[in-house]
Scaffold this active site. Structure first.
Site, short mmCIF file in Angstrom:
data_model
loop_
_atom_site.label_atom_id
_atom_site.label_comp_id
_atom_site.label_asym_id
_atom_site.label_seq_id
_atom_site.Cartn_x
_atom_site.Cartn_y
_atom_site.Cartn_z
N GLN A 131 13.10 4.00 0.12
CA GLN A 131 13.15 3.11 1.27
C GLN A 131 13.60 1.72 0.87
O GLN A 131 12.95 1.07 0.05
CB GLN A 131 11.74 3.05 1.89
CG GLN A 131 11.59 2.00 2.97
CD GLN A 131 10.16 1.85 3.45
OE1 GLN A 131 9.78 2.38 4.48
NE2 GLN A 131 9.34 1.15 2.69
N GLY A 132 14.71 1.25 1.41
CA GLY A 132 15.20 -0.09 1.07
C GLY A 132 14.86 -1.08 2.16
O GLY A 132 15.64 -1.28 3.09
N TYR A 133 13.71 -1.69 2.05
CA TYR A 133 13.25 -2.63 3.07
C TYR A 133 13.17 -4.06 2.51
O TYR A 133 13.97 -4.92 2.80
CB TYR A 133 11.87 -2.22 3.61
CG TYR A 133 11.90 -1.26 4.77
CD1 TYR A 133 12.95 -0.36 4.94
CD2 TYR A 133 10.86 -1.24 5.70
CE1 TYR A 133 12.96 0.53 6.01
CE2 TYR A 133 10.87 -0.35 6.77
CZ TYR A 133 11.92 0.53 6.92
OH TYR A 133 11.92 1.40 7.97
N SER A 134 12.13 -4.29 1.66
CA SER A 134 11.86 -5.66 1.19
C SER A 134 12.99 -6.22 0.36
O SER A 134 13.71 -5.49 -0.32
CB SER A 134 10.59 -5.68 0.34
OG SER A 134 9.48 -5.32 1.10
N SER A 166 10.25 1.78 -3.82
CA SER A 166 9.45 2.78 -4.53
C SER A 166 10.35 3.86 -5.12
O SER A 166 11.13 4.47 -4.38
CB SER A 166 8.45 3.44 -3.58
OG SER A 166 7.63 2.49 -3.01
N GLU A 249 4.07 4.25 8.46
CA GLU A 249 3.65 4.02 7.09
C GLU A 249 2.23 3.45 7.06
O GLU A 249 1.40 3.84 6.25
CB GLU A 249 4.62 3.04 6.42
CG GLU A 249 4.28 2.74 4.96
CD GLU A 249 5.20 1.68 4.35
OE1 GLU A 249 6.03 1.11 5.08
OE2 GLU A 249 5.06 1.43 3.14
N GLU A 374 -2.94 -9.94 5.76
CA GLU A 374 -2.80 -11.11 6.64
C GLU A 374 -1.81 -10.85 7.77
O GLU A 374 -2.03 -11.29 8.90
CB GLU A 374 -2.38 -12.33 5.81
CG GLU A 374 -3.47 -12.87 4.89
CD GLU A 374 -3.81 -11.95 3.72
OE1 GLU A 374 -2.96 -11.12 3.32
OE2 GLU A 374 -4.94 -12.05 3.20
#
Lengths: 389, 378
Positions: A131-134, A166, A249, A374
């Site tokens: 998964q390419g998110y951040s 990941s 998720e 948060e």
């Protein structure tokens, strides 16, 4: 005999015949988990056989439609399959981000052709996804991501960097959030695209963590070409898919199944005196933790029942993610206390190379990944409690 | 069974929420307090509650109740927690009815259950003798005398004990304080000769009673259940009562959160709504989460109570969790309201007072955390 009862008997008989003996005990660690993929090295012939047999029935993804490699099972049948697998302690034949993340997104947002192309390979464990998110400057504020995808006619040209991907170094394909419109507001210029990690211009670099493991990578894209047919949903509408997946998720992270009760570990390590844990202070702390843990377990049950009854999970998944991950961190702090100095050994046979300590450190990421505690509290405050911005 | 309210229960919830908001807002409790009312609740309200069927939720239809069960009883208790409606509901309709159901003879059931359901008779349970809950610690003696029994000793903190018509007394017929065996239940008239009742005004403006038994004589037919085995019958009923107390605590917590969130949406400081401050948003969101988690423990326990059998583990779980959450909710509500939360004029004070009394009733957090551990095998 009812249809379901017949299904149970047939399932039981099939599992009895087809589940290899060595696959009938719980996975002990990472090495026992079958992730699949082009480069996956099976731990044993049995592991391979078990995957192939389950995949042939579509039971690696029991509820997906048959035409996409699934088992086409109803909810009730799937429940029975789960029960029958637990009955013989059968291991999950395949674990992957394809199954629990990309698959549900494709089923909801993908075209028929995209489903036909990608889902069966996930179901058979042939392609492993990441998964390419951040990105370095888009963590909690994910929507400010800057990886660029330029429209070049029949492909997109991708440049940029992802982080905390990941198992990017082990994955075959990536589902990736990219910016396709730099003039739009930050949530509206994002698209959701799939491409092969073997494409020219993709490179990965593992990040070593405080646990000593490297489950995450930095991932770099340098003039990577991604075929246009692999853009999922509408262009510039990728944030909708991203949100759907994040909710998915979060529910998954909050709901990590039932681990061995803490009190059972403590009983084993500390022993009982007059029926009570020999350490009275720890006994109190463990009881307090288990009261929260049991109440949380019933909360997951309630949330699922609510969803089944047609209720919208919505921001409630943020609550589950927040509470579940904080509980898990607390659990591992207590496991450390229960095991004393033994828990702090880092290398050596006795501790299986510091398994307790490394697992404890791993949990510190639980309340960061998939949206920090948060961020979840912000979501609860705004979307459920409707507090002003 | 799905862990959500079914249609019937949802309807009861809406009815109860509407009823108590309309008939018994917090202002009613405030007035009872200011008037130093000696009953401590409105008898008219109790009569209306009985007419609504709330006094007979645990009484079967043959005995004049609705037989709605514990989930229903919890739903109504939660609604009462939201407005702090004062009534003998807990003492009589919950504890009284479940103990009579569990331990009473056919004759006792026939006499008491219809009268509890109609609200005509108020029954309460006299159990604790010290400031700390512990049924096994009972020392109050019941000695055989003249074909019946003679009761001598002290009971404290008996809910609605000053007005109850009948008192179910846990007494020792053999053994010594601390032993589970040798305890028996007796049905005693509050006006019996030799029974001295002193009203105790509690922090929550409700009334309990101290009861001194100076050789109170009762007949053999006053015994409920088997002599010496009172705890066997009492425990299940008491556990069910604990779960309903947890439900009332849940109502208090939810109301505190709702009032606080509303305040955060309205109050301005530094020129902005204080609800826009992340420091307060996170406190409110954490409180919301704790309340939702408590709600699950309480609903699960209520469902198990209806299913029958041993509910000890679930009761201690629900009572411990709901107590801890109510402590958090009431403390946070005052803090987030700031100075106004400290004033008598504002209602939050009534909630924190009632919460502490209920937290303590039939065992507080520590009592139930300890019992939860013991029942979990450690």
């Amino acid at each position: 005999m009812s249809d379901l009862e017949q299904f149970r008997q047939e399932t039981r008989a099939w599992l009895e015949d087809n589940c290899p003996a060595s696959m009938r005990k719980p996975a002990q660690g990472e090495a026992d988990i079958c992730w699949g993929g082009r480069r996956f090295e099976f731990q044993s012939e049995d592991q391979k056989l078990w995957l192939e047999r389950m995949a042939s029935r579509g039971w690696t993804v029991p509820t997906w439609p048959k035409e996409y490699g699934g088992g086409g099972l109803s909810k009730d049948e799937n429940k029975i399959l789960g029960e029958e697998m637990r009955r013989i302690k059968a291991r999950s034949p395949l674990t992957s981000f394809g199954i629990w993340m990309l698959g549900p997104a494709l089923l909801k947002f993908g075209t028929h052709e995209q489903k036909l192309e990608h889902l069966p390979k996930i179901a058979r464990g042939e392609i492993r996804w990441c998964q390419g998110y951040s990105e370095p400057n888009a963590g909690s504020d994910l929507a400010s991501l800057m990886t660029k995808a330029e429209d070049k006619g029949d492909y997109y040209l991708i440049n940029g960097q992802k982080i905390w991907t990941s198992y990017a170094d082990k994955a075959d394909w990536i589902f990736c959030l990219v910016r396709t419109d730099f003039s739009a507001t930050k949530h509206t210029g994002i698209s959701f695209i799939l491409f092969d990690m073997e494409s020219e211009g993709v490179s990965t670099k593992p990040i070593k963590l405080i646990s000593g493991y490297s489950p995450f990578c930095e991932t770099f894209f340098d003039d990577v070409k991604a075929d246009k047919k692999n853009l999922v949903g509408e262009v510039n509408k990728g944030w909708t898919i991203a949100k759907y997946l994040l909710t998915h998720e979060r529910t998954g992270i909050g709901d990590m199944g039932l681990p061995t009760p803490l009190s059972a570990i403590a009983r084993d390590k500390l022993g009982l005196e007059d029926g009570e844990l020999a350490d009275t202070m720890l006994r109190h702390q463990i009881a307090e933790h288990e009261i929260d843990a049991a109440s949380f377990m019933f909360t997951i049950e309630r949330a699922k029942d609510q969803a089944k009854a047609g209720g919208d999970m919505g921001a409630f998944s943020s609550m589950l993610k927040y509470y579940g991950t904080e509980l898990n961190k607390d659990r591992h702090e207590l496991i450390l206390k229960v095991n004393g100095s033994e828990a702090l050994e880092w290398e050596g046979q006795f501790s299986n190379n510091g398994e307790i300590a490394r697992s404890w450190l791993r949990t510190k990421a639980n309340s960061i990944e998939g949206g920090t505690t948060e961020v979840q509290l912000n979501i609860i405050a705004k979307r459920i409690l409707e507090l002003p911005a | 069974m799905a862990l959500i309210l079914n249609e019937e229960q949802q309807l009861l919830k809406e009815t109860a929420d509407g009823f108590f908001a309309d008939k018994a807002p917090v202002s009613q409790l405030r007035k009872l307090r200011d008037d130093k009312d000696e009953t401590g609740y409105s008898k008219d309200l109790w009569q209306e509650m009985a007419e609504m069927g709330f006094a007979g939720l645990l009484v079967d239809e043959d005995n004049g109740g609705t037989g709605f069960g514990y989930v229903g009883a919890g739903v109504v208790a939660e609604a009462m927690g939201r407005t702090l409606a004062a009534s003998p509901y807990l003492a009589s309709a919950i504890v009284g009815a479940s103990v009579v159901e569990a331990a009473g003879s056919d004759a006792q059931k026939a006499e008491l259950l219809p009268a509890i359901a109609s609200g005509e008779t108020v029954v309460t349970l006299a159990i604790d003798e010290t400031a700390h809950h512990g049924p096994e610690k009972t020392a109050l003696k019941a000695e055989k005398a003249g074909g019946g029994y003679k009761l001598s000793g002290l009971k404290t903190f008996v809910p609605e004990g000053h007005v109850a018509d009948k008192v179910i007394v846990l007494a020792r017929t053999s053994g010594k304080a601390g032993e589970r065996d040798g305890l028996s239940l007796f049905l005693v008239d509050r006006k019996a000769s030799g029974l001295i009742v002193d009203r105790t005004v509690m922090t929550d403006s409700r009334n309990w009673a101290k009861m001194t038994f100076e050789g109170v004589a009762v007949g053999a037919d006053a015994l409920m259940g088997t002599e010496g085995k009172g705890m066997d019958a009492l425990e299940g009923a008491l556990d069910r009562a604990r779960i309903v107390v947890a439900a009332e605590l849940l109502g208090i917590s939810q109301q505190c959160l709702d009032m606080t969130v509303q305040y955060l949406q309205e109050r301005k400081q530094f020129g902005v709504l204080i609800g826009s401050f992340q420091g307060l948003q996170h406190r409110a969101a954490e409180l919301f989460s704790e309340i939702e988690v408590s709600r699950s423990a309480v609903l699960k326990a209520l469902q198990v109570a209806d299913a029958g059998g041993n509910v000890g583990w679930f009761a201690s779980l629900a009572k411990a969790k709901a107590s801890k959450t109510a402590e958090l909710a009431t403390n946070e509500a005052i803090q987030m309201h700031g100075g106004i939360g400290m004033t008598d004029e504002f209602d939050i004070g009534f909630y924190i007072k009632r919460a502490r009394v209920l937290q303590n009733l039939y065992g507080g957090f520590n009592y139930h955390a300890d019992r939860f551990a013991a029942l979990s095998g450690y």
